[in-house]
Design a protein around this motif. Structure first.
Motif, PDB file in Angstrom:
ATOM      1  N   THR A  87      37.274  42.333  34.790  1.00  0.00           N
ATOM      2  CA  THR A  87      37.736  41.329  35.815  1.00  0.00           C
ATOM      3  C   THR A  87      36.800  40.464  36.430  1.00  0.00           C
ATOM      4  O   THR A  87      35.727  40.864  36.609  1.00  0.00           O
ATOM      5  N   SER A  88      37.220  39.177  36.778  1.00  0.00           N
ATOM      6  CA  SER A  88      36.321  38.297  37.478  1.00  0.00           C
ATOM      7  C   SER A  88      37.029  38.095  38.920  1.00  0.00           C
ATOM      8  O   SER A  88      36.738  37.452  39.775  1.00  0.00           O
ATOM      9  N   LEU A  89      38.143  39.003  39.365  1.00  0.00           N
ATOM     10  CA  LEU A  89      38.820  38.937  40.660  1.00  0.00           C
ATOM     11  C   LEU A  89      37.968  39.484  41.896  1.00  0.00           C
ATOM     12  O   LEU A  89      37.339  40.470  41.619  1.00  0.00           O
ATOM     13  N   PRO A  90      38.037  38.845  42.991  1.00  0.00           N
ATOM     14  CA  PRO A  90      37.573  39.608  44.179  1.00  0.00           C
ATOM     15  C   PRO A  90      38.511  41.073  44.458  1.00  0.00           C
ATOM     16  O   PRO A  90      39.706  41.275  43.972  1.00  0.00           O
ATOM     17  N   PRO A  91      37.928  41.981  45.097  1.00  0.00           N
ATOM     18  CA  PRO A  91      38.586  43.362  45.291  1.00  0.00           C
ATOM     19  C   PRO A  91      40.098  43.080  45.560  1.00  0.00           C
ATOM     20  O   PRO A  91      40.708  43.932  45.175  1.00  0.00           O
ATOM     21  N   GLY A  92      40.394  42.368  46.756  1.00  0.00           N
ATOM     22  CA  GLY A  92      41.670  42.353  47.403  1.00  0.00           C
ATOM     23  C   GLY A  92      42.678  41.936  46.077  1.00  0.00           C
ATOM     24  O   GLY A  92      43.630  42.474  46.054  1.00  0.00           O
TER      25      GLY A  92
END
Length: 602
Positions: free
Chosen positions: A199-204
């Motif tokens: 994934t390239s998403l931030p934690p939230g």
């Protein structure tokens, strides 16, 4: 293939008679496996990749979510097995007779959407495969494919359960073989799967997308089938253990859903697209594409024949006064139009996710209410006859406001923690406090179930009062009758509908039927000291017509009622004709006659 496998299904929404409950556990497994070996599950797996999740975590969500979701679904199949009743009629015990019209209508509309979704995918995949053989991708060709697929699934839906069972039984095994070939080709060819995709998403946002995927295609996929579950398990004999029905249904749902979901996710890890045509063309070509095309065409038909059949049952459960045949035709036309909408939608993935999330918003609280009612409140015991009584007289009432309030409470609770792609369905708690996490399925089921059980305690008192009032009212109006075997009441021969009634009875009346033992030739010789019952000599001299059987004349029922027999109830309307005598278990017979017996009308 036997004639019994191709016989037409004459049943509607009435309970399935024991003699017709001849389905088996493996047959239930094939039904649910066939319904889920569909191209739509490729896209379900690909959604995780499109939401920018990693491949391994997408696979984990698909597996873990369906472990729970398929268990919820399989639990609903037990309801139909225990009662022989379809799912929407069963919900009357929780919502009331007319209160259950609301979920029945919602299911009917929802099923039209599923028909469109499941027809969209074979059209797109078929165009991708046919393009490899020079067939142009035009709107005319798409219309031809849609028309052919829709015609086949509506025809099978008209024939009903037995045709569905037979279709799945003979088509699922070879389809599984094609799935194995597809999987081997996809997972062994270099460059087809990006196993290291992360994934390239931030934690939230990462957590939010995981919960959204869990709701849409993990737990949510099993929940999205619960309104269909009992429509098919009602055909399984009571002698089959409920655990067997549960596990066969569970395996039939879980294996193909997870398998194809993983296949779709792995292929999408390189194509980064949910378009099934692109997914197929990226991996499969040449002769293999023909096999894939066969599986692709099988998938929507295997799924939509269930949708068409269950949609008609939902409409009938909502009180619509059409035959199942014409309702099936209406469903086919409406599903055809929905398919056209999805075909020409700018973004199918977005339209599908929006629609899927909105479905779960109402299905989760409905499931919570029905599960709590059937398994906790009623311990799996339903008064089946009361489900079919009129709203005014049913013990389950017209509208059960406890069920309706609990359903609405579950709707609100689910919406508060929902984070779909539709702005109106993004709840404030999810957005402002949970960072976009979606827990709508959990809160929808849990809150609705708990509220229903709490409110149900108050309704139980009212329900007992209603039954007691009905009993007292029936007792106050009931009368005792004696139907004697006199020349004016007895006729020799076959039944004749032109006979005038010899007795008028009302609902709740009790009738004592006097019968005579022995045919005329069997009467004892008076010289032996026996007394002949007064009137017996006269009865034996009555003219005979077509039969040497003695019959009482008819009794006509005033007002609607149900006749209590040894096996359940038989609904009768005003003016129904009842012929005597009634055969009573344990009665003694002598040369065609019987001892006096009781006949009840309730």
């Amino acid at each position: 293939m036997t004639d019994s496998e191709l016989r037409a299904d004459i049943h509607s929404i009435e309970p399935i008679p024991d003699a017709d409950r001849d389905s088996t556990g493996p047959q239930q497994m094939w039904i649910w496996a066939g319904a889920n070996i569909a191209p739509v599950n490729w896209a379900l797996g690909a959604l995780g990749i499109i939401l920018k999740l990693g491949l391994m975590e997408t696979i984990s969500v698909i597996v873990l979510g369906n472990i729970v979701g398929c268990a919820i679904f399989a639990t609903f199949t037990v309801m139909g097995h225990k009662t022989g009743v379809n799912q929407m009629v069963l919900s009357r015990s929780a919502f009331g007779v007319r209160g259950a019209y609301l979920p029945s209508i919602l299911m009917f509309l929802m099923t039209l959407g599923w028909i469109g979704v499941n027809t969209y995918f074979p059209v797109k995949v078929s165009m991708g495969i046919l393009g490899q053989f020079g067939v142009p991708d035009t709107w005319f060709v798409e219309i031809v494919v849609i028309t052919l697929v829709m015609a086949v699934q509506v025809l099978i839906g008209i024939y009903g359960f037995y045709a569905i069972r037979t279709f799945e039984k003979y088509t699922v095994p070879p389809t599984i073989a094609i799935m194995v070939l597809m999987s081997v080709l996809a997972w062994t060819r270099p460059g087809v799967v990006n196993w290291s995709l992360t994934t390239s998403l931030p934690p939230g946002a990462h957590l939010a997308m995981l919960t959204l995927l869990m709701t849409a295609i993990g737990v949510g996929w099993g929940i999205s089938w619960v309104t269909w579950a009992s429509d098919y398990s009602r055909f399984v004999p009571k002698s089959v253990p409920s655990k067997s029905v549960f596990w066969y249904s569970y395996v039939g749902m879980f294996v193909p859903t997870v398998w194809l979901g993983i296949l779709g996710a792995t292929i999408a890890s390189t194509t980064l697209d949910t378009d099934p045509a692109k997914m197929v063309s990226a991996v499969f070509g040449g002769p293999v594409s023909i096999l894939v095309l066969l599986m692709v065409l099988h998938g929507p038909i295997a799924t939509n024949i269930l949708n068409v059949y269950s949609a008609t049952l939902a409409a009938l459960s909502a009180g619509l006064k059409f035959s199942r045949f014409w309702l099936t035709v209406i469903v086919g036309v409406a599903g055809y139009l929905v398919t056209l909408y999805f075909i020409f939608a700018p973004s199918f993935a977005k339209a599908f996710d929006n629609w899927m999330i909105s479905l779960l918003l109402w299905m989760s609280p409905w499931a919570g209410v029905v599960l709590s009612d059937f398994f906790i409140k009623r311990k799996g015991k339903i008064d089946i006859a009361e489900l079919y009584r009129s709203p005014e007289t049913s013990a389950y009432g017209d509208i059960n406001w406890a069920g309706m309030v609990a359903f609405c409470a579950g709707l609100v609770a689910g919406w508060l923690v929902e984070d779909g792609l539709v702005g109106a369905l993004q709840g404030p708690i999810s957005i402002n406090l949970l960072g976009g996490a979606d827990l709508s399925w959990l809160f929808g089921i849990g809150v609705a179930g708990l509220v229903y059980l709490a409110l149900g305690k108050f309704r139980d008192v009212a329900l007992l009062d209603r039954r007691e009032q009905r009993r007292q009212l029936a007792a106050s109006k009931s009368m005792d009758h004696v139907l004697r075997s006199t020349p004016g009441n007895v006729r020799w021969g076959l039944w004749d509908g032109r006979l005038k009634p010899v007795l008028l009875i009302a609902s709740g009346d009790r009738v004592t039927i006097e019968t005579l033992s022995g045919e005329p030739d069997d009467l004892p010789d008076p010289s032996l000291g026996y007394d002949i019952v007064p009137g017996h000599a006269e009865v034996k001299c009555l003219p005979r017509a077509g039969s040497h059987r003695r019959r009482h004349g008819p009794a006509v029922l005033e007002g609607a009622a149900s006749v209590r027999r040894q096996h359940g109830h038989e609904e009768l309307g005003t003016g129904s004709t009842l012929y005597f005598p009634v055969v009573v278990p344990g009665a003694l017979f002598s040369a065609g006659g019987s001892v006096p017996a009781w006949f009840f009308v309730a």
